[in-house]
Design a protein around this motif. Structure first.
Motif, PDB file in Angstrom:
ATOM      1  N   VAL A  24     -14.450  -6.095   0.754  1.00  0.00           N
ATOM      2  CA  VAL A  24     -13.524  -7.130   1.234  1.00  0.00           C
ATOM      3  C   VAL A  24     -14.528  -8.363   1.824  1.00  0.00           C
ATOM      4  O   VAL A  24     -14.302  -9.489   1.701  1.00  0.00           O
ATOM      5  N   GLY A  27     -15.387 -10.535  -0.749  1.00  0.00           N
ATOM      6  CA  GLY A  27     -14.461 -11.609  -1.382  1.00  0.00           C
ATOM      7  C   GLY A  27     -13.275 -10.679  -2.148  1.00  0.00           C
ATOM      8  O   GLY A  27     -12.329 -11.459  -2.811  1.00  0.00           O
ATOM      9  N   LEU A  28     -13.424  -9.530  -2.186  1.00  0.00           N
ATOM     10  CA  LEU A  28     -12.236  -8.766  -2.736  1.00  0.00           C
ATOM     11  C   LEU A  28     -10.867  -9.073  -1.737  1.00  0.00           C
ATOM     12  O   LEU A  28     -10.907  -8.876  -0.629  1.00  0.00           O
ATOM     13  N   ASP A  29      -9.666  -9.549  -2.567  1.00  0.00           N
ATOM     14  CA  ASP A  29      -8.650  -9.677  -1.653  1.00  0.00           C
ATOM     15  C   ASP A  29      -7.971  -8.748  -1.583  1.00  0.00           C
ATOM     16  O   ASP A  29      -6.808  -8.149  -2.165  1.00  0.00           O
ATOM     17  N   LEU A  30      -7.838  -7.839  -0.515  1.00  0.00           N
ATOM     18  CA  LEU A  30      -7.165  -6.815   0.114  1.00  0.00           C
ATOM     19  C   LEU A  30      -6.575  -6.929   1.330  1.00  0.00           C
ATOM     20  O   LEU A  30      -7.449  -7.500   2.373  1.00  0.00           O
ATOM     21  N   SER A  31      -5.204  -6.674   1.397  1.00  0.00           N
ATOM     22  CA  SER A  31      -4.518  -7.138   2.734  1.00  0.00           C
ATOM     23  C   SER A  31      -5.062  -5.715   3.805  1.00  0.00           C
ATOM     24  O   SER A  31      -5.428  -4.714   3.172  1.00  0.00           O
ATOM     25  N   GLN A  35      -5.890  -1.867   2.575  1.00  0.00           N
ATOM     26  CA  GLN A  35      -7.042  -1.124   3.071  1.00  0.00           C
ATOM     27  C   GLN A  35      -6.829   0.136   3.667  1.00  0.00           C
ATOM     28  O   GLN A  35      -7.363   1.222   3.364  1.00  0.00           O
TER      29      GLN A  35
END
Length: 70
Positions: A24, A27-31, A35
């Motif tokens: 995250v 830059g990994l787009d995880l809400s 997560q």
């Protein structure tokens, strides 16, 4: 693997948490929900896998217990 696999369960869960946080941060787009879902699966799967591995290495002791009763 060594004979201490069950002791590594908390380490696996902690490593997964650190890996998700790192991804995250880069830059990994995880809400937050995603997560938590990933960490929840790891928290459940790690002990189950450790139990299966441990169970496969256990030898039944019923013969030994039967000898003690005689």
């Amino acid at each position: 693997m060594t004979r201490n696999e069950p002791a590594l369960v908390s380490g696996i869960v902690a490593a997964a948490a650190a890996l998700v946080t790192l991804l995250v941060a880069f830059g990994l787009d995880l809400s937050d929900v995603q997560q938590n879902a990933i960490l929840g699966v790891v928290a459940v799967a790690a002990p189950v896998i450790a139990a299966l591995v441990t169970r496969s290495k256990v030898t039944p002791t019923s013969a030994i217990n039967a000898e003690r009763l005689d």
